[in-house]
Every structure is written in C-alpha cells, then in structure tokens.
Design a protein around this motif. Structure first.
Motif, PDB file in Angstrom:
ATOM      1  N   HIS A  92       0.859  -1.187   0.000  1.00  0.00           N
ATOM      2  CA  HIS A  92       0.000   0.000   0.000  1.00  0.00           C
ATOM      3  C   HIS A  92       0.898   1.240   0.000  1.00  0.00           C
ATOM      4  O   HIS A  92       2.052   1.182   0.445  1.00  0.00           O
ATOM      5  CB  HIS A  92      -0.942   0.012   1.210  1.00  0.00           C
ATOM      6  N   SER A 141      -2.751   3.918  -2.839  1.00  0.00           N
ATOM      7  CA  SER A 141      -2.920   2.673  -3.589  1.00  0.00           C
ATOM      8  C   SER A 141      -2.806   1.479  -2.661  1.00  0.00           C
ATOM      9  O   SER A 141      -2.254   1.574  -1.560  1.00  0.00           O
ATOM     10  CB  SER A 141      -1.881   2.567  -4.709  1.00  0.00           C
ATOM     11  N   GLN A 142      -3.335   0.365  -3.114  1.00  0.00           N
ATOM     12  CA  GLN A 142      -3.223  -0.896  -2.387  1.00  0.00           C
ATOM     13  C   GLN A 142      -3.141  -2.043  -3.383  1.00  0.00           C
ATOM     14  O   GLN A 142      -3.680  -1.949  -4.487  1.00  0.00           O
ATOM     15  CB  GLN A 142      -4.411  -1.089  -1.439  1.00  0.00           C
ATOM     16  N   GLU A 162     -12.785  -2.930  -1.030  1.00  0.00           N
ATOM     17  CA  GLU A 162     -13.199  -1.530  -0.977  1.00  0.00           C
ATOM     18  C   GLU A 162     -12.059  -0.689  -0.404  1.00  0.00           C
ATOM     19  O   GLU A 162     -11.536  -0.993   0.663  1.00  0.00           O
ATOM     20  CB  GLU A 162     -14.446  -1.345  -0.117  1.00  0.00           C
ATOM     21  N   GLN A 163     -11.688   0.343  -1.119  1.00  0.00           N
ATOM     22  CA  GLN A 163     -10.656   1.273  -0.658  1.00  0.00           C
ATOM     23  C   GLN A 163     -11.248   2.682  -0.596  1.00  0.00           C
ATOM     24  O   GLN A 163     -11.984   3.087  -1.501  1.00  0.00           O
ATOM     25  CB  GLN A 163      -9.455   1.272  -1.607  1.00  0.00           C
ATOM     26  N   THR A 164     -10.966   3.414   0.497  1.00  0.00           N
ATOM     27  CA  THR A 164     -11.448   4.790   0.623  1.00  0.00           C
ATOM     28  C   THR A 164     -10.290   5.703   1.000  1.00  0.00           C
ATOM     29  O   THR A 164      -9.303   5.276   1.597  1.00  0.00           O
ATOM     30  CB  THR A 164     -12.554   4.910   1.695  1.00  0.00           C
ATOM     31  N   LYS A 198     -15.265   9.595   0.900  1.00  0.00           N
ATOM     32  CA  LYS A 198     -15.531   8.436   0.049  1.00  0.00           C
ATOM     33  C   LYS A 198     -16.518   8.738  -1.080  1.00  0.00           C
ATOM     34  O   LYS A 198     -16.561   8.007  -2.076  1.00  0.00           O
ATOM     35  CB  LYS A 198     -16.063   7.267   0.894  1.00  0.00           C
ATOM     36  N   SER A 252     -13.330   6.739  -3.345  1.00  0.00           N
ATOM     37  CA  SER A 252     -13.458   5.319  -3.032  1.00  0.00           C
ATOM     38  C   SER A 252     -13.570   4.507  -4.312  1.00  0.00           C
ATOM     39  O   SER A 252     -13.921   5.044  -5.380  1.00  0.00           O
ATOM     40  CB  SER A 252     -14.686   5.061  -2.150  1.00  0.00           C
ATOM     41  N   GLN A 294      -6.312   6.363   4.816  1.00  0.00           N
ATOM     42  CA  GLN A 294      -6.610   5.341   3.814  1.00  0.00           C
ATOM     43  C   GLN A 294      -7.180   4.117   4.510  1.00  0.00           C
ATOM     44  O   GLN A 294      -6.608   3.612   5.476  1.00  0.00           O
ATOM     45  CB  GLN A 294      -5.337   4.952   3.053  1.00  0.00           C
ATOM     46  N   THR A 295      -8.343   3.643   4.052  1.00  0.00           N
ATOM     47  CA  THR A 295      -8.932   2.428   4.606  1.00  0.00           C
ATOM     48  C   THR A 295      -9.049   1.377   3.506  1.00  0.00           C
ATOM     49  O   THR A 295      -9.382   1.702   2.357  1.00  0.00           O
ATOM     50  CB  THR A 295     -10.319   2.680   5.221  1.00  0.00           C
ATOM     51  N   ILE A 296      -8.784   0.119   3.868  1.00  0.00           N
ATOM     52  CA  ILE A 296      -8.844  -1.003   2.926  1.00  0.00           C
ATOM     53  C   ILE A 296      -9.633  -2.114   3.602  1.00  0.00           C
ATOM     54  O   ILE A 296      -9.286  -2.553   4.707  1.00  0.00           O
ATOM     55  CB  ILE A 296      -7.435  -1.497   2.553  1.00  0.00           C
TER      56      ILE A 296
END
Length: 333
Positions: free
Chosen positions: A186, A199-200, A213-215, A230, A242, A272-274
C-alpha cells in the motif's frame, strides 16, 4: 488546316468529357456524405454489465441481460459466449485464454444469438447455465459478448459496429469454497509527488473471487475541514474518494485513488482504509504538499539562517573572550 481542325475537335471532346466527369463526381460525393453514419447513430448499452451466479453441481441456473438501443438507428445484435479472465496486475481483460477458472463458458446456452433492436427499445437476452455434476467448487468466469451492427457504412467506408461484454462471476458451491486474500502493498501520498494518490495491492490466495473496498479521506490540518471523502467526485464526475474492485483467484490487483485537484501547497491529514473479506486496515499520514522549487528555496533560507546564527554566536563569543583577556587599566603591576 485539317490538322488544326482535328486538334480543335479533340480539345472540345476532352473538355466536355472532363466537365461530365467533374459533374458526376460532384453528384456522387454529397450522396456518400449524407449516407455516412454519425456519432450517436449506433449506441448499445447492457444491464447489468456484470453479475454473480451462485451455482451448484448438477443444477441449472436461469439468467438474463437487458440489451438497449440508445442510438438513432436500428441495429442487429450478434451474441456469443467467451471465456473471461485477466492478464497481469493491470487486469487487462482476456477473452481468449482457457484455464481451470474459465470452464463456465462451456456451460452457457443463449436463447438467441442474433436479434434486431429498434431505437429506444430493449431486448431481454435470456441464458441458462447447466453445471456439470463432477465440477469442483470455486470461481468460474465467462463473458457474453454482444456485437452491434447497423449494416451501414461510416464516412470512411468502414462498417460501423460496437462490441461490449457482460461479465459473469460464477461461484460453484457444494465443496470447499475458499475466499482468502492478503494485503501485499500500500502507498500514501508523498511530499514532492506530482500526484496526490493512495494505492493498495491485494493478492487472492483462495479459489473464488472477492471484492475490495478502498477509501481515501483528506482533511486540512489547520482548519480540520474535510476536502475529500468516500463520496467525492472530480470535475468530470468520476468518483475519486473510493473504489470497489473484484480480485480473481490466483491474481493480484492494484487499486489507485487520485485527488486530481489537490493544491500545490498545503498541510493535510490523509486516512486510507482497505476492507476485504474479514480484514480491515487503516493507515494515516500527515502530508505536506510543496513544490520542489519552493522546498529548495526554503531549505536555502533555513541554511542561510543557521549559518547567520552560528556566525553571530561565534562573533559574540569572540568578543567576550577578547574582553576577558584584555588588562584592566586600573590594575597596577
């Protein structure tokens, strides 16, 4: 004189022939221009563009796709079934290669392989999936390809057609269905980067697809005002806060979120959330956006200030030492 007369008659004949040729060309060209297709004449859409199929060995699944003519002219649709998978981390679609995960296209039967749609009308394309009894559990993937053909030619004399695909994500149940994956990489925005992005990369280690889901949330450091969340979109209406992507078994996929309107200078908190399967990751960073040329100037000013302070301190220290070493005029030897 006869030679001159013959030459004169040949000239007259050549002139008349050239005039007739020019007139005939002038008549044909406008006709071709009128008949040429224009943008928007042949436009096809499908709904849904992708769908999940819950399948069981020995059972039959019934499904459908709505094909719409949103153009100005009627056209013929030719339907076919292809295998579907992807190539590399960029996820380039592959409608040719066959593997253990692309057997689904052999089980699909289309109700029709050719039909005509009038402008503003829809056609429900029905299909059935007959699952073999001895098939292993896991993901199976295929595509229903739809080719629209107006039967007319475009301005360059090339037949105008368009092709779109409806992706089918099949999940064969009844055995060991393993939905497993891991976060392998990431990134968060860098100070001197030209684009503001996170990025992830997720690797699917199971035997069935899953969604990621990435935000991205961005707030101003001093005012705590949220500038990206998002639901944020760019100027052209693209979602930038998102994304949700499908990761196929045996592959890795990278998802990138970019803030295209990020300022050149500022201090921001980035979160960043994944999320995928039962895993949930949150990464935070304080990001200082600054153009490289401005950073160079600031560093130069800072170095100059430090040198000036050091010089002043040394000079003050030298004066103090000089004063302490000088003899007192009131002191007698």
């Amino acid at each position: 004189m006869r030679v001159k007369g013959r030459f004169w008659r040949q000239s007259i004949f050549s002139s008349i022939f050239a005039l007739l040729t020019a007139l005939s060309v002038g008549i044909v060209l406008p006709t071709a221009s009128v008949d040429a297709l224009e943008p928007g004449d042949v436009v096809m859409s499908i709904n849904p563009s992708n769908q999940d199929l819950e399948l069981y060995p020995g059972a039959t699944y019934e499904g459908s796709i709505k094909v719409s003519n949103v153009g100005k002219l009627p056209f013929t649709v030719r339907a076919s079934v292809r295998p579907f998978y992807v190539k590399g981390d960029s996820y380039e679609p592959d409608f040719v290669s066959e593997s253990a995960y692309t057997k689904l296209y052999n089980w699909i039967k289309l109700e029709k392989t050719e039909f005509v749609i009038e402008p503003g009308k829809n056609h429900e394309l029905k299909f059935s999936v007959k699952v073999p009894e001895d098939v292993a559990s896991g993901g199976q993937y295929a595509a229903i390809m739809l080719l629209s053909d107006s039967g007319e030619e475009g301005g360059a004399g090339v037949n105008v057609s368009a092709q779109i695909a409806a992706i089918l994500y099949g999940h064969v149940n009844g055995g060991e269905l393993r939905a497993e994956g891991e976060l392998t990489d990431h990134t968060l925005p860098k100070t001197f980067s030209s684009d503001f992005s996170v990025s992830q990369t997720i690797k699917n280690t199971g035997n069935v697809d899953f969604r990621v889901e990435q935000t991205m949330t961005v707030t101003e450091f001093f005012s705590n005002r949220e500038v990206v969340n998002k639901n944020s979109v760019s100027g052209d209406g693209q979602l930038i806060g998102s994304n949700i992507s499908v990761v196929l078994p045996g592959t890795s996929r990278t998802g990138i979120l970019t803030w295209p309107d990020a300022p050149k200078l500022g201090l921001f908190n980035v979160v960043q959330t994944i999320r995928f399967l039962d895993q949930d990751y949150t990464f935070k960073k304080l990001v200082f956006l600054c153009p490289l040329w401005l950073a160079v100037i600031l560093v130069a000013l800072l170095v100059t200030l430090i040198v000036w302070i050091v010089f002043k301190l040394r000079k003050k220290h030298q004066r103090k030492n000089s004063h302490s070493l000088s003899p007192d005029p009131k002191t007698k030897l």
